[in-house]
Design an enzyme around this catalytic site. Structure first.
Site, PDB file in Angstrom:
ATOM      1  N   ASP A   1       0.812  -1.221   0.000  1.00 38.40           N
ATOM      2  CA  ASP A   1       0.000   0.000   0.000  1.00 38.40           C
ATOM      3  C   ASP A   1       0.849   1.277   0.000  1.00 38.40           C
ATOM      4  OD1 ASP A   1      -2.214  -1.740   0.300  1.00 38.40           O
ATOM      5  OD2 ASP A   1      -1.980  -1.709   2.472  1.00 38.40           O
TER       6      ASP A   1
ATOM      7  N   GLU B   1     -11.279  -0.568  -4.732  1.00 38.62           N
ATOM      8  CA  GLU B   1     -10.604   0.080  -3.609  1.00 38.62           C
ATOM      9  C   GLU B   1      -9.451   0.938  -4.146  1.00 38.62           C
ATOM     10  OE1 GLU B   1      -9.048  -2.929  -1.044  1.00 38.62           O
ATOM     11  OE2 GLU B   1      -7.831  -3.856  -2.591  1.00 38.62           O
TER      12      GLU B   1
END
Length: 730
Positions: free
Chosen positions: A39, A219
């Site tokens: 991430d 997402e």
């Protein structure tokens, strides 16, 4: 901490069938292979690129999901060699939402504004919070004491998203800030929202969440701007129509950060090389940034997990590849590579190198310990660390290694080219008695074989068991052995009068190299050697200065120093009020001290009375522009002593312990030696802002990693002492 060994070829199970994975062990992607990171959220701080990442080392149980409670930070200034700064954020320590230890820290968002870092953590499915820090490494301040910045409360209009997470912060050219977030398991719910931030970046401008219409959204919302075009990127769902990619990073463009946007298509398909998926066909998350004129796409994949036969899909690693735009502003699809991106500048080995600086590694792990900061540990025989594109110039003659060994010790082989390449030096690390005792080891380097730019430099570790642990190391171009160096003078108002340490030492600066003035400086055998090639239009161009000296009104002082010059010439010595709010700059005595130097070292004296009000920020300056004539040869200055009249000055050996606390900086380590174990320490920048705090009760050595290069003041308070010492961090 999970131990991640060298990437090798492996066969792994993904999506129920066998996939053959061949990974190049010495490749640049992923950027770290000794820990799991995911991430990515990149920011630029003081011309250095930092990337925040979810710490996947905790997610080892395939059935437990993503057990992420911390963020790791890495940084680079050359896009090839990365410093592992370790864990910089953890819940609930840094974001106390009133939860138990099962709290999660899912993908963060990050932004920089007004010399402050804003980090936006989120939980598993939400909500989104905000914490702040004065530098990327923290420490972070939970500005709302655990309260969410964005959640699904009744106060928020249109916050009805399945997953209120994956925040991304964006600051537009006009200063307006935006917070993006959202996600959903299906692909038809338009789950992304954007809300406007106030100028403080820690509060929302209103309670309205704007919907971003996004086909097949899943997402990882992200926003960046190039020119006049806004690019909204996200990861789409896992169930694509025929002919379309799934779990891909796709993008839309628009002329407003809130939308509407025009869908363009994929910019990074689920990562694969030569047709073989290296991500186990699973989720992805990205960050896009411009750095030093180049655009980069950060993303995560699972090639390290594949190489380690990790059974969980929850362990990922960050990679980076080039992002290219077409002339019309559309984005080309990113090509996933083993080699990563081009190194944009050579690596300088003559600065202090944190041991956790890595281009590639085999076998080691990293950890953070009190006083030393980040270290390399879990070292075994034949493990190694590699650096890329190292510029040794004319060649190194030695290296200083800071290490600790609670065992029998071992050695470091410095090799170029490969782990079995040309040996340029060996550093023997003896036992230091225990793992908490750190020592500096000085070792020789063969200058003739260490010249020029080396494609790769390897530190190859030797020894039984865990032979030692490593904190930092630094090469030097010339090793000078000084006979009987002098000790510091007690009560000397000059913080470093015998010029110890690297460069000019921690307290001196070569200033006013301008208007035609050119000079360089070095320290040899406790003497400052100033090489002046030309002078400027004023007598103070160039000059050697030290700031932060305290002089008291009504006292008389004597300044003594030793000096010489390659040719006869003159210098001017002055003590000056630096000025500040309500205070004018000016000289502290009317007649400047002008001294004629010869090639023979002499001792010079200046007596004066401090008639001005007491001033704790006085500058001592040696001006090399001369007194009416230029000085254009080498000048050597040493043994600088400033004492109140009546105090004995001895320029030779002194008492073994100085009365005043001793402050120095070597590389990015602050050293404080004090007779009082309960003094507070502040590091202050030139604007008066505190950038670090310590206590002498903790230890005498403190890490200054993350503080930008420059001049600072170290203030010590306690035991009736208030001492301010200028230091240079570089």
């Amino acid at each position: 901490m999970t131990r991640v060994k060298t990437i090798l070829s492996a066969a792994v199970i993904s999506a129920g069938f066998m996939i053959g994975i061949t990974v190049v062990p010495l490749s640049a992607n992923p950027i770290l292979s000794h820990k799991y990171t995911a991430d990515p959220q990149p920011i630029v701080w003081n011309n250095r690129l930092y990337v925040y990442a979810s710490n996947d080392d905790q997610s080892v149980d395939p059935d437990a999901g993503y057990v992420i409670q911390a963020y790791t930070l890495v940084s680079t200034d050359d896009m090839a060699n990365w410093v592992d700064h370790g864990e910089v954020f953890r819940v609930p320590r840094d974001w106390n939402r009133g939860t138990e230890t099962s709290a999660r820290a899912y993908a963060p968002g990050a932004a920089v504004r007004d010399n402050t870092v804003y980090l936006y953590p989120c939980g598993a499915g939400g909500p989104v919070g905000v914490v702040t820090a004065p530098r990327p490494e923290g420490p972070f301040n939970d500005v709302h004491n655990g309260t969410a910045l964005a959640d699904r409360g009744d106060w928020c209009v249109n916050c009805n998203v399945d997953w209120l997470f994956d925040p991304a912060a964006f600051v537009d050219d006009d200063g307006q800030g935006y917070l993006y977030y959202g996600g959903a398991p299906g692909g038809d719910k338009d789950p992304f929202r954007v809300m406007l931030l106030n100028d403080d970046m820690i509060s929302l401008k209103d309670s309205i969440a704007h919907t971003i219409e996004s086909p097949r959204a899943f997402e990882a919302a992200y926003m960046h701007k190039r020119g006049d075009i806004y690019y909204f990127t996200y990861v789409n769902d896992f169930d694509p129509p025929p002919g379309e990619p799934g779990a891909a990073i796709v993008y839309m463009t628009g002329d407003n950060p809130i939308g509407p946007f025009t869908f363009r298509g994929p910019v990074l398909r689920n990562p694969a090389i030569n047709g073989q998926n290296i991500n186990r066909h699973n989720n992805n998350h990205h960050g896009i940034i411009e750095y030093q004129g180049n655009w980069y796409m950060f993303y995560h994949d699972r090639r390290v997990a594949d190489a380690n036969n990790a059974p969980s899909v929850n362990q990922r690693n960050i990679s980076v590849d080039s992002l290219v735009y077409n002339e019309d502003g559309t984005m080309r699809e990113v090509i996933v590579t083993h080699d990563g991106v081009r190194q944009i500048k050579n690596f300088d080995p003559y600065k202090v190198i944190p041991a956790t600086t890595i281009n590639r590694q085999s076998g080691i792990t990293t950890d953070s310990i009190i006083d030393e900061g980040m270290i390399v540990r879990s070292i075994s025989d034949s493990d190694w660390i590699r650096l890329k594109g190292v510029d040794f110039g004319a060649g190194a003659e030695g290296v200083t290694v800071r290490a600790a060994s609670g065992s029998s010790g071992g050695s470091i082989e410095f090799r170029t080219g490969s782990a079995s390449g040309t040996l340029i030096g060996t550093c023997n690390i003896t036992s230091t008695g225990d793992w908490d005792t750190w020592q500096d080891f000085e070792c020789d380097i063969e200058k003739a074989v260490s010249t020029g730019v080396q494609d790769f430099l390897y530190l190859v570790f030797r020894g039984a068991g865990e032979p030692f642990r490593l904190s930092w190391y630094q090469f030097y171009e010339e090793m000078v052995v000084c006979d009987d160096p002098p000790d510091a003078t007690p009560n000397n108002l000059v913080a470093d009068g015998i010029f110890s340490g690297l460069g000019l030492g921690p307290n001196w600066t070569l200033a006013n190299v301008s208007d035609g003035a050119e000079a360089s400086a070095a320290v040899r055998c406790n003497k400052a050697q100033i090489n002046i090639t030309s002078v400027g239009t004023e007598s103070y161009q160039p000059q050697l200065i030290q700031q932060g000296i305290m002089l008291e009104q009504g006292r008389t002082y004597r300044l003594t120093f030793n000096a010489s010059a390659a040719e006869n010439g003159s210098i001017v010595v002055q003590l000056e009020r630096l000025g500040g709010e309500g205070i004018d700059w000016g000289h502290l005595y009317s007649e400047a001290g002008s001294f004629d130097l010869t090639s023979n070292e002499g001792t010079y004296t200046l007596d004066f009375e401090m008639t001005d009000p007491t001033d704790e920020n006085v500058q001592l300056a040696f001006n090399f522009g001369g007194s009416g004539s230029g000085v254009t040869q080498n000048v050597t200055i040493s043994d600088v002593v400033l004492l109140p009249t009546g105090t004995t000055s001895v320029l030779a050996k002194q008492a073994s312990r100085a009365i005043s606390p001793s402050v120095s900086v070597r590389g990015r380590m602050l050293n404080v030696s004090s007779f009082d174990s309960n003094m507070s320490i502040r590091v202050i920048d030139l604007r008066g802002k505190t950038v670090a705090r310590f206590s002498t009760a903790d230890s005498g050595i403190y890490s200054l990693m993350g503080i930008p290069d420059g001049l600072y003041f170290v203030e010590l308070r306690g035991g009736g002492v208030r001492q301010t010492t200028p230091v240079v961090v570089k």
